[in-house]
Each structure stands twice: as C-alpha cells, then as structure tokens.
Scaffold this active site. Structure first.
Site, short mmCIF file in Angstrom:
data_model
loop_
_atom_site.label_atom_id
_atom_site.label_comp_id
_atom_site.label_asym_id
_atom_site.label_seq_id
_atom_site.Cartn_x
_atom_site.Cartn_y
_atom_site.Cartn_z
N TYR A 140 63.28 49.17 46.41
CA TYR A 140 62.01 49.27 47.08
C TYR A 140 62.33 50.10 48.11
O TYR A 140 61.57 50.48 48.65
CB TYR A 140 61.72 47.82 47.51
CG TYR A 140 61.82 46.91 47.13
CD1 TYR A 140 61.10 46.79 45.43
CD2 TYR A 140 61.27 45.37 47.28
CE1 TYR A 140 60.71 45.21 44.69
CE2 TYR A 140 60.93 43.91 46.69
CZ TYR A 140 60.78 44.48 45.43
OH TYR A 140 59.96 43.02 44.46
N LYS A 190 72.89 41.93 38.38
CA LYS A 190 72.91 42.47 36.96
C LYS A 190 73.98 43.27 37.03
O LYS A 190 73.89 44.42 35.93
CB LYS A 190 71.65 42.90 36.81
CG LYS A 190 71.74 43.04 34.97
CD LYS A 190 70.98 41.81 34.76
CE LYS A 190 71.06 42.04 32.92
NZ LYS A 190 70.73 40.89 31.89
N ASP A 222 69.24 36.43 35.17
CA ASP A 222 67.93 36.45 34.05
C ASP A 222 69.08 34.90 33.86
O ASP A 222 67.94 33.50 34.11
CB ASP A 222 68.75 36.94 32.81
CG ASP A 222 69.60 37.12 32.25
OD1 ASP A 222 70.18 37.25 33.28
OD2 ASP A 222 69.58 38.25 31.71
N ASP A 246 63.47 38.61 45.82
CA ASP A 246 61.91 38.97 46.28
C ASP A 246 61.76 37.67 44.95
O ASP A 246 60.34 37.20 45.07
CB ASP A 246 61.03 39.72 45.55
CG ASP A 246 59.62 39.89 45.70
OD1 ASP A 246 59.09 38.78 46.19
OD2 ASP A 246 59.96 41.34 46.03
N ASP A 250 60.32 33.18 44.92
CA ASP A 250 58.77 32.38 44.82
C ASP A 250 59.41 32.06 43.43
O ASP A 250 58.23 30.75 43.43
CB ASP A 250 57.98 33.97 44.59
CG ASP A 250 57.44 34.70 45.57
OD1 ASP A 250 57.82 34.58 46.82
OD2 ASP A 250 56.95 35.58 44.88
#
Length: 354
Positions: A140, A190, A222, A246, A250
C-alpha cells in the site's frame, strides 16, 4: 492526569463516543485512574467548521495526549467536495501524524449472540482472536505505476517492500499482545512465492527466540483465510502484513455476526488511536438507536494498551458480556424474546454492571 482526546466525527460518532466517555468516567471513579477528556473536531464536522477535515489544532492535541478515542467520519453530505477535503482524509492524516504502525483488531464471539454468526455454532464457540496488522508499510505504501507502455502493451504495477525494523516492530507488538492472552502467535505470509514474505518469516523466527513462553506457527495467507472459515477458534494472535491484514481482518469481522460490537486500536509512535470498526451510519444518526458497544469496547482497549489499566479494561468487557447475557439488545441485534434498548439505555445498563 491522563488526557484523552475525544473526536466524535460525523454521523453517529457523537452518540457512540458519548457512551464510551460515560463508561470511562464510571471506571475512572471506581479505579481512580485520573482521566481528563478534551474534545476536538475532525472529518466532515471539521470541514463544515474550518474548511478542512483535520485542523492542525486537532492533530497537535492528539500528539500530546495519552490516547485518542474516535467515533467515525464521512457521509453522503460530503461526497461531492474536493477529494483532498473529504472527511476520510482526516483518518489518513491522523495515522501519518501519530505514526500509527500497528492495527489491533479483536474478534470475539459473545455466547448469547452465537446464532448471529454466518458460521455454524460449533465452529465459532469460544472464538476470541486478535489480528495484528502492519499499518504503514508493504504494497500500500510501495512505489507504483498506474499505466505505462512496454513493448506496445499497457501495464500497471505495485511494489511490496518491507524493511527488517518495520517487521520487527509489528512482530514484537504481536508477541507482547500474546503474552497477555493465550500465548500463541500465528504469522501469516506468502513465503512460498514472495521474497518480502521470506524476509518476514525469517525476522519472525528471530523475534520468537525472545519470547520462549509464546508458541509460534506459520500459515500461508490462503490457508489462513480458509482456516478462519472452518476453524477460527484455533487462533489467538494473528500477525501479518498490511495488505494481508486488511483482507483477513475484514473476513474475521464477519464471523462475529455484527460489526457493531467490534473495537480496534491503532498503536502509534507518539500515542495510540481507538475506534469501532463500523462507519458513521448517517441514516440512523440522532435517532438514539446506534449500538455503542464497539466504541465502549474500544475504550476498554484504550485502558489496556495505552494506560496499562488491565482491571479497568476487564471490568468494561465483563459489563458488556453481562448486558448481552441479560438479554438486552440494541436494534441491530434485536430478536424476539430480547429486550430492545436505545443507545443511552445500553450505556446506562453497562455502567450499572461495572
């Protein structure tokens, strides 16, 4: 005295921060903490008064405070103003100004509300986890290009960059948080694909050596996303990068069945910032029906992480638990057989149980 800056913001912000302040005053009277409250404007309310979403005076006051309690910003009233003046810009300005590097997002299943989760009751019973998200680095904040032509083909790109100090800082926060909980950290990356994740994992393993009392395990992002849906109770503290955090936070928020109950904390270099995760809900503002429990739970986090007042924090959390156990529900949680209560009534009932 401990100075708390209160920023109600927009929509239901005033109602829910008023509730949280009332509860903080009740625990202050009981535990003799010495709290002092100062109100400041930000968001659309500040734009209407001053022509900007984050007045310098507000940010300066936050920098000098022991903690910041925040309501919510935004609403359709300000949808068509210049982008740089939008209410949401206040949040970005505060994050930058206070050096808010780590977001703490707890997700807890309240036993009386277990039927409200989209997951089966046997999957969510006992869920009580904390997601620790790095907040100021990663993809980001990396270099990016929205459009360039290479060999006659348009492309865009973003870069994921993390330094060792950035990783160390957030990982230490996660381990320290785990020491106050059930002493288990799950680091999410990852590393099978991304170089930045391989550095992340190496640093996590090094930091873990300093916390021998905390169990550490690693998951690919994942797999973690899947595990949150099929076995969320396995988690205590999850620590991960900005983008992964993020997304996962959520996803985890949905497990509880109501975002009106969920608090958050953003830990900073200068001071820390506490807010519920829901929005400003302008459609119900002023109707005295907003659920204040997420903001009240954020106030408990303020006591725990900024003031080191663990007993006071637990008193607030226990009062929320008891209120729900006794069948009281704000309209967003109401179902037949329960007692429907307003924002102010919820506040009074929680205060009575402290």
């Amino acid at each position: 005295m401990k100075k708390i800056i209160v920023i109600p913001g927009d929509g239901i912000g005033k109602e829910i921060t008023d509730s949280a302040v009332a509860v903080l005053k009740k625990v202050d009277a009981k535990f003799k903490i010495g709290l002092e409250f100062e109100y400041r404007d930000a968001g659309g309310a500040a734009y209407d008064k001053f022509g900007e979403p984050l007045p310098a005076e507000t940010l300066d006051a936050c920098k000098k405070a022991d903690a910041v309690l925040f309501g919510a910003v935004g609403g359709p009233k300000w949808d068509n103003i210049e982008v740089s003046k939008r209410p949401e810009k206040a949040l970005f300005g505060i994050r930058k100004g206070l050096g808010l590097y780590g977001n703490l997002r707890p997700v807890k299943i309240y036993a009386p509300l277990i039927d409200g989760s989209p997951l089966k009751p046997n999957l969510v019973t006992g869920v009580d986890l904390l997601i620790v998200r790095e907040l100021v680095g990663g993809i980001y904040f990396g270099e990016r290009c929205e459009s360039e032509i290479v060999d006659g083909v348009e492309r865009a790109w973003d870069t994921e960059i993390y330094s060792v100090p950035e990783i160390e800082r957030i990982v230490k926060l996660a381990f320290e948080s785990a020491q106050k909980r059930r002493k288990k950290v799950t680091s999410v990356d990852k590393a099978n694909v991304l170089a930045s994740s391989r550095l992340w994992r190496r640093v996590v393993n090094e930091i873990a050596k300093n916390y021998p009392d905390v169990e550490l395990n690693h998951l690919y992002v994942d797999n973690c996303a899947m595990q949150l849906a099929v076995n969320p109770a396995q988690f205590d503290v999850i620590v991960t990068s900005n983008m992964f955090g993020d997304i996962l936070s959520d996803e985890a928020a949905v497990i509880s069945g109501s975002i009106g109950l969920l608090p958050s904390a953003s830990i900073g270099e200068l001071t820390s910032f506490y807010e519920p995760i829901h929005g400003s809900a302008p459609d119900i503002a002023g109707k005295n029906i907003a659920n204040p429990m997420g903001t009240i739970a954020s106030a408990a986090m303020l006591l725990r992480y900024s003031l080191n007042e663990e007993k006071a924090a637990q008193a607030i959390e226990a009062a929320i638990d008891k209120t729900l156990e006794d069948g009281y529900r704000t309209p967003d949680l109401f179902k037949e057989g329960c007692k429907k209560i307003s924002t102010t009534e919820a506040t009074e009932i929680i205060c009575e149980r402290i």
